[in-house]
Motif scaffolding. Sequence first.
Motif, PDB file in Angstrom:
ATOM      1  N   TYR A 199     -11.929   2.039  -0.657  1.00  0.00           N
ATOM      2  CA  TYR A 199     -10.534   1.715  -0.353  1.00  0.00           C
ATOM      3  C   TYR A 199     -10.312   1.555   1.153  1.00  0.00           C
ATOM      4  O   TYR A 199      -9.220   1.764   1.653  1.00  0.00           O
ATOM      5  N   LEU A 258      -8.248   8.854  -7.864  1.00  0.00           N
ATOM      6  CA  LEU A 258      -9.350   8.022  -7.377  1.00  0.00           C
ATOM      7  C   LEU A 258     -10.606   8.824  -7.056  1.00  0.00           C
ATOM      8  O   LEU A 258     -11.717   8.367  -7.306  1.00  0.00           O
ATOM      9  N   THR A 276     -15.376   5.072   0.424  1.00  0.00           N
ATOM     10  CA  THR A 276     -14.437   5.317  -0.665  1.00  0.00           C
ATOM     11  C   THR A 276     -14.194   4.101  -1.539  1.00  0.00           C
ATOM     12  O   THR A 276     -13.711   4.229  -2.660  1.00  0.00           O
ATOM     13  N   LEU A 323      -8.511   9.840   2.346  1.00  0.00           N
ATOM     14  CA  LEU A 323      -8.079   9.441   1.011  1.00  0.00           C
ATOM     15  C   LEU A 323      -8.039  10.693   0.144  1.00  0.00           C
ATOM     16  O   LEU A 323      -9.062  11.361  -0.047  1.00  0.00           O
ATOM     17  N   PHE A 348      -7.991  -4.817   0.992  1.00  0.00           N
ATOM     18  CA  PHE A 348      -9.032  -3.832   0.765  1.00  0.00           C
ATOM     19  C   PHE A 348     -10.381  -4.545   0.866  1.00  0.00           C
ATOM     20  O   PHE A 348     -10.591  -5.593   0.252  1.00  0.00           O
ATOM     21  N   VAL A 354       0.840  -1.186   0.000  1.00  0.00           N
ATOM     22  CA  VAL A 354       0.000   0.000   0.000  1.00  0.00           C
ATOM     23  C   VAL A 354       0.881   1.244   0.000  1.00  0.00           C
ATOM     24  O   VAL A 354       1.986   1.247   0.539  1.00  0.00           O
TER      25      VAL A 354
END
Length: 350
Positions: free
Chosen positions: A234, A175, A232, A170, A289, A36
């Motif tokens: 994620y 994204l 999100t 995030l 995830f 990550v």
Amino acid sequence: MMKQVFWGGFQFIFFTSLAFSFALPTLAQSVRIGTVDQGIVNANSLMLGQWRTSTYALKHLDLTRCGMSQDMAFWVEAVHQATDFDADHNSRPYGVSRTGFLLGGEERADDCVFGMLGGYSQARLYSQGDKFKADDSQFGFYAGTKVCNRVDAKFHIGYGHQEYHSRRFLRDPMLIGAGDAKRIDGRFSGDSMSMTLELAVPFDWTLFQIRPLFAIDSDLTWQYGYGEVGDTGYELGLSRTFFDRTFTRIGLDGQIGGVKRYTPMTLAGRLNYSRQVGGNPYPVARGVFLADSSTPQRIYGLNPGKDFINFGISLRWNFDASRSFYADYDLTSSKHSNAHFASLGYVQKW
């Protein structure tokens, strides 16, 4: 009899500390599968559980009281810590602050001194808007004795429980769009253990003392698995994770005043060098995830370094032979970190 109990506990803790260092798998050796981005600081939160309370307990353990008329002592201490970690190839920079208190009591039995402590602190990790908070409760047992009327032998074993609250954002423009940030939360718990074994040889004069010392310090932290909450796509599902480090330490303590007779003020200093000899060089969190659990993920934490230098100073005001108030300051530095420790406390002896 009490000395046999002491040495039995001393040997048990020594070999257990070695087991912590070498029996647990070294997480840093795991294969980097789906690593990550280093902007995620979840792994670094394992540092919040490594509060070494032996630092506070053993400095109160006054072995000159062995064989003296004062049988009991009580102490309470307010503590604050601020640490800055520089960025490395694993992680962006972050800071940690801790504020709390400790209290303890000890009793002399024959030629040994035994004590117990408890405490609470709130530790916070912060990094570019991301925050991890840990409510940390600590309990510990410590003891000491004189060996051959010459060597100070001390040990401490402690247990802690942490309740964590995390909030990160995030911000990846690929994204969620440029300039946007989406919040991801987490709630989880963990535990910790710490052990210290210390041997020192005091050299006393009327108003002055120095103590060359050797010690082994071991810290173990683990967090239980949890899933983050957000919208999100994620969010991470983290597995149970361990992080342990073991150090050897050499140092020199010095004290002016209050060695062989009462003085209204005592000034003390300390200089220590520690080197990591076992455990993990940096924390690693593992998980997936939640929206796509097919690929295992690794989150690598910051490596503060193997070598640590500590300098400390203490000033104690002695109201009489039984009551004291004190103020301490310590600075500990490594390749990627600088930690400042400050505390105020009170000691009462009977």
